[in-house]
Design a protein around this motif. Structure first.
Motif, short mmCIF file in Angstrom:
data_model
loop_
_atom_site.label_atom_id
_atom_site.label_comp_id
_atom_site.label_asym_id
_atom_site.label_seq_id
_atom_site.Cartn_x
_atom_site.Cartn_y
_atom_site.Cartn_z
N ARG A 30 0.82 -1.21 0.00
CA ARG A 30 0.00 0.00 0.00
C ARG A 30 0.86 1.27 0.00
N ASP A 31 2.05 1.18 0.61
CA ASP A 31 2.94 2.33 0.63
C ASP A 31 3.21 2.86 -0.78
N GLU A 32 3.40 1.96 -1.72
CA GLU A 32 3.70 2.37 -3.08
C GLU A 32 2.51 3.10 -3.72
N THR A 39 -3.52 13.11 0.42
CA THR A 39 -3.39 13.20 1.88
C THR A 39 -2.02 12.72 2.33
N TYR A 40 -1.56 11.64 1.76
CA TYR A 40 -0.23 11.12 2.12
C TYR A 40 0.86 12.12 1.77
N ARG A 41 0.79 12.66 0.59
CA ARG A 41 1.82 13.62 0.17
C ARG A 41 1.76 14.88 1.02
N ASN A 42 0.57 15.27 1.44
CA ASN A 42 0.45 16.41 2.34
C ASN A 42 1.09 16.11 3.70
N SER A 43 0.95 14.88 4.15
CA SER A 43 1.58 14.49 5.42
C SER A 43 3.10 14.50 5.31
N VAL A 60 15.89 12.01 15.47
CA VAL A 60 14.45 11.90 15.27
C VAL A 60 13.96 10.52 15.70
N LEU A 61 12.77 10.51 16.31
CA LEU A 61 12.09 9.26 16.69
C LEU A 61 10.72 9.23 16.02
N ASP A 62 10.43 8.14 15.31
CA ASP A 62 9.12 7.89 14.73
C ASP A 62 8.41 6.88 15.62
N LEU A 63 7.36 7.33 16.33
CA LEU A 63 6.59 6.46 17.21
C LEU A 63 5.51 5.74 16.40
N GLY A 64 5.62 4.43 16.31
CA GLY A 64 4.67 3.66 15.51
C GLY A 64 5.01 3.77 14.04
N CYS A 65 6.25 3.47 13.70
CA CYS A 65 6.75 3.72 12.34
C CYS A 65 6.20 2.75 11.30
N GLY A 66 5.68 1.59 11.74
CA GLY A 66 5.16 0.63 10.77
C GLY A 66 6.24 0.18 9.82
N THR A 67 6.00 0.34 8.52
CA THR A 67 6.94 -0.09 7.48
C THR A 67 7.86 1.04 7.05
N GLY A 68 7.93 2.09 7.83
CA GLY A 68 8.78 3.23 7.45
C GLY A 68 8.16 4.12 6.41
N ARG A 69 6.85 4.17 6.42
CA ARG A 69 6.08 4.90 5.40
C ARG A 69 6.47 6.38 5.30
N TYR A 70 6.87 6.97 6.41
CA TYR A 70 7.14 8.41 6.41
C TYR A 70 8.62 8.73 6.54
N VAL A 97 9.47 2.31 1.30
CA VAL A 97 9.07 3.14 0.18
C VAL A 97 10.01 4.34 0.07
N ARG A 98 10.32 4.71 -1.17
CA ARG A 98 11.21 5.83 -1.46
C ARG A 98 12.51 5.75 -0.66
N ALA A 99 13.10 4.57 -0.66
CA ALA A 99 14.35 4.38 0.07
C ALA A 99 15.42 5.36 -0.41
#
Length: 241
Positions: A30-32, A39-43, A60-70, A97-99
């Motif tokens: 779904r990340d792709e 909405t995703y691009r706005n985030s 930086v800390l990502d809380l609840g990073c999942g698959t690294g979507r952001y 995504v977007r590695a």
């Protein structure tokens, strides 16, 4: 169940059970597709703007990073830590995504329970969480206090919530009545009623966000936005001295 020596609490156990290998794989796919989602691009743009408020390289800390979507939205980072309760989701971060757009000099993944895990005091300049707090995990004063400790002086806490008036939140008769009565209910009774409407932090409106941050953070921006599913709150707050 234990992760990193921590006994997982109810929210972490739920995440570990729900986000298994099959789910994590679909989530990563779904990340792709989201790359074309407004909405995703706005985030991503919002996260980049938050990073731009710093004039030095940040941790930086990502809380609840999942698959690294952001992850690719994090700019000017010396280090980036991705934290999540689901080992299956973290496994998918091997190919995020977007590695090619991830610019953090150091990337580290940490599994654990958000309600129990701790980081050393003053470890991060920015702690962010998108689509997790006041949605899957309660946003409450205890969590806010811990994030405050983890942040360096003048660090920032950036996060989203689901507003309880979101169309997808069941507007039961008791909820409708409580919403009507709340503006007329002062003092402790009003606070207790509001807490019930927020389900103890599983939702977060402007009042709730201001209350849980009071005394520990100074709000820089607080706004609403809509995704294809929810009405959200979005906040950036600076650590108070």
């Amino acid at each position: 169940m234990m992760v990193n020596g921590e006994t997982l609490g109810p929210w972490a156990r739920k995440a570990e059970a729900l986000y298994d290998n099959a789910y994590a794989l679909k989530y990563r796919e779904r990340d792709e597709a989201l790359l074309e989602d407004t909405t995703y691009r706005n985030s991503i743009a919002w996260l980049q703007q938050v990073c731009g408020r710093f004039h030095h390289r940040i941790d930086v800390l990502d809380l609840g990073c999942g698959t690294g979507r952001y992850f690719w939205g994090v700019n000017n980072a010396r280090s980036l830590v991705g934290f999540d309760a689901s080992a299956a989701m973290l496994a998918e971060v091997r190919h995020p995504v977007r590695a090619d757009g991830i610019t953090a000099r150091e990337l580290r993944l940490v599994p654990g329970d958000l309600a129990a895990h701790t980081f050393p005091d003053e470890s991060f300049d920015l702690v962010y969480s998108i689509g997790v707090l006041a949605e899957h995990v309660p946003l409450d004063a205890a969590l806010v206090q811990r994030v405050w400790r983890w942040l360096k002086p003048d660090g920032r806490f950036a996060f989203t919530t689901v507003d309880p008036t979101s169309p997808d939140v069941p507007q039961t008769l008791p909820r409708q009545l409580a919403s009507l009565v709340l503006p007329l209910t002062p003092g402790g009774l009003g606070r207790a009623l509001h807490r019930r409407l927020m389900a103890g932090g599983m939702y977060g409106d402007e009042r709730w966000i201001r209350e849980v941050l009071a005394g520990t953070f100074v709000i820089e921006t607080l706004e609403q936005f809509r995704s294809d599913v929810h009405l959200h709150g979005r906040c950036v707050a600076r650590k108070a001295a």
